[in-house]
Write an enzyme that holds these catalytic residues in place. Structure first.
Site, PDB file in Angstrom:
ATOM      1  N   ASP A 109      14.003  20.618 -36.903  1.00 30.16           N
ATOM      2  CA  ASP A 109      15.391  20.186 -36.836  1.00 30.16           C
ATOM      3  C   ASP A 109      15.830  20.005 -35.382  1.00 30.16           C
ATOM      4  OD1 ASP A 109      17.964  19.723 -38.212  1.00 30.16           O
ATOM      5  OD2 ASP A 109      18.593  21.527 -37.160  1.00 30.16           O
ATOM      6  N   GLU A 129      13.207  15.691 -36.501  1.00 26.26           N
ATOM      7  CA  GLU A 129      14.551  15.149 -36.741  1.00 26.26           C
ATOM      8  C   GLU A 129      15.073  14.646 -35.401  1.00 26.26           C
ATOM      9  OE1 GLU A 129      18.162  14.645 -36.173  1.00 26.26           O
ATOM     10  OE2 GLU A 129      18.299  16.830 -36.290  1.00 26.26           O
ATOM     11  N   ASP A 189      23.088  16.348 -44.594  1.00 25.16           N
ATOM     12  CA  ASP A 189      24.316  16.192 -43.805  1.00 25.16           C
ATOM     13  C   ASP A 189      25.080  14.907 -44.131  1.00 25.16           C
ATOM     14  OD1 ASP A 189      24.229  18.549 -42.338  1.00 25.16           O
ATOM     15  OD2 ASP A 189      22.975  17.693 -40.772  1.00 25.16           O
TER      16      ASP A 189
END
Length: 525
Positions: free
Chosen positions: A324, A371, A424
């Site tokens: 992430d 990410e 998200d």
């Protein structure tokens, strides 16, 4: 990164089964196959006890994935959740979330009686998690299981404790002390135990010995069930993509046990600066996460030991790791502690390629997805090129009328993982409903959306037909749910991480429809 012979340069005769070279060949071949994946966190699974767990419903979902031709199942971080219920804000980077332990499996082991949990009020809405009720009652039920443990459990727990000594002792002690001190963060603890002075550590270790054992026992149960679930997935040719948040929570065993890896004030132990994102498409104020940032200079001096252990342990539980906020390894947004939003942060350089050189030297080729969403800085592009890991493309970010954006389907490259949306994002349906008329018309024309097919399936089809090796779709999007099913809205509190799928929505008919679209575009498992 250190150069080495590519597996493409080897003949088949040179590859010996069971060797590191064979493993790399398998990894290369796996990476080159077109495949598809569904995102559904464990907490979002159906089940009778307030939250999805690692029992029968999880195995049923693996069956569904296999029947739908899916090679991968992507989940969110598995750590114990803290304030805000976010899996990205955890009490530990290594521990598992006790809420996800399956109670029916504990009954089968003789650790619980059905009457001890089946009528407990864990929440009445099958489509939403009530974390407040879980907090009140789940640990009480698990304590009953702890008191009923047998000699066999104690032997297995001792082995688990020895194998996970690096983190589990600090975690269990942290949670026990935290409970003793009415749940306040370690930065508010008395100085002696906050600073881990030996006499204080010995005192609490003796005083809270039973409670510490209880928290170790919970972790033993969690990972026993997790390993069984992962084996079930592998037996059905489904691999699991796990998620590693870049930052850790200040209120965590990680921070208490390893304060030197963070940029903290030496007197108060409070952060000097915290992490987040500058203003972007998600928020005009940016994202203020509040996590302390790393002391990268210290970490580098230690060959990033804490991080290497973190990745090494996660590789024991996942087949592929999604890293992430990868941008934070090239540069990161540092916000003064106490600011109300992220507008006035500063960009600072991260550890860069040095981190990944150590990772490769220590662990070899690690299957990682990065990410890399957001601003593509020079440092980020250079780091991505150096490491070679696949990045992400979110189709919802690609449809700006006639701008030929990076994430529009015809621009998605092979070494990129394409997502219709992430946890998200809005759901596909919610996103389409909120587009302005010009943008919606552009999407409709580009994808040839029709009500007969279903607009959500048009975007799924677009992801499947891209050059990307892996296409990832949220379960909500296959079900054509609106934003009431959104998993997270960044920069908000109180309404996130709650959505659950209904048991009746996971059908063989849906599996067949998903398998058809994956087969058409060469992605079926």
């Amino acid at each position: 990164m250190t150069e080495k012979m590519s597996t493409q340069d080897m003949s088949i005769a040179e590859v010996v089964p069971g060797t590191a070279e064979a493993d790399r060949v398998d990894m290369d071949n796996r990476a080159k196959r077109r495949a598809s994946c569904i995102i559904l966190h464990i907490s979002s699974l159906p089940g009778p006890y307030g939250i999805g767990t690692m029992g029968k419903s999880a195995c049923n979902f693996v069956d569904f994935l296999a029947e739908a031709g899916q090679k991968y199942w992507q989940i969110l971080p598995l750590g114990p959740t803290s304030y805000g219920d976010s899996p990205y804000q955890s009490y530990s980077s290594f521990a598992g979330n006790p809420y996800l332990i399956d109670l029916d499996l504990l009954e089968e082991e003789g650790l619980l009686e059905r009457t001890e949990f089946e009528n407990v009020n864990f929440g009445s809405d099958e489509t939403s998690v009530d974390y407040s009720l879980l907090y009140l009652y789940r640990f009480r039920v698990l304590k009953l299981a702890y008191h009923r443990r047998t000699e066999d459990h104690l032997k297995e727990m001792a082995i688990f404790r020895e194998e996970n000594a690096y983190w589990v002792e600090d975690y269990a002690m942290y949670m026990a002390i935290k409970k003793e001190l009415l749940d306040i963060s370690w930065v508010e603890w008395p100085d002696d135990i906050r600073q881990r002075q030996p006499e204080a550590m010995d005192k609490y270790r003796e005083q809270l010995a039973d409670e510490i054992d209880y928290y170790v026992f919970i972790q033993y149960l969690f990972f026993k069930q997790w390993k069984a679930l992962r084996k079930y997935a592998h037996d059905h040719h489904v691999e699991i993509i796990g998620d590693i948040p870049i930052y850790i929570s200040l209120d965590s065993a990680d921070a208490w046990a390893n304060p030197e890896i963070l940029a903290l004030d030496s007197k108060t132990c409070l952060p000097i600066e915290v992490g987040g994102c500058p203003p972007d498409g998600f928020s005009d104020d940016g994202q203020l996460w509040g996590n302390p940032i790393y002391n990268w200079d210290h970490l580098k001096e230690q060959d990033f030991e804490w991080w290497m252990r973190r990745i090494e342990i996660n590789l024991e539980f996942f087949d592929i790791l999604r890293l992430d906020h990868f941008i934070g390894f090239s540069s990161y947004w540092a916000i003064p502690y106490g600011d109300k939003n992220a507008k006035y942060g500063k960009r600072r350089l991260g550890p860069g390629i040095a981190f990944f050189d150590v990772l490769q030297e220590r662990l070899g080729e690690v299957p990682i997805i990065v990410e890399d969403l957001g601003t593509q800085s020079k440092e980020l592009l250079e780091l991505k090129a150096a490491v070679g890991y696949p990045g992400m493309a979110v189709l919802q970010f690609g449809f700006f009328p006639f701008e030929n954006a990076d994430y529009v389907p015809h621009n998605v490259e092979e070494n990129t993982i394409v997502y219709t949306g992430t946890h998200d994002n809005e759901t596909i349906r919610g996103w389409l409903e909120n587009l302005d008329s010009d943008s919606f018309e552009y999407v409709r024309e580009y994808l040839n959306l029709t009500e007969e097919e279903g607009y959500n399936w048009g975007l799924v089809r677009a992801a499947m037909m891209t050059h990307s090796r892996l296409a990832v779709v949220q379960m909500q999007d296959y079900l054509n749910l609106g934003n009431e099913a959104r998993m997270n809205e960044p920069s908000t509190l109180g309404k996130n991480w709650k959505w659950r799928v209904r048991k009746d929505d996971i059908t063989r008919e849906l599996a067949a429809k998903i398998k058809l679209v994956t087969r058409i575009y060469g992605r079926a498992n």
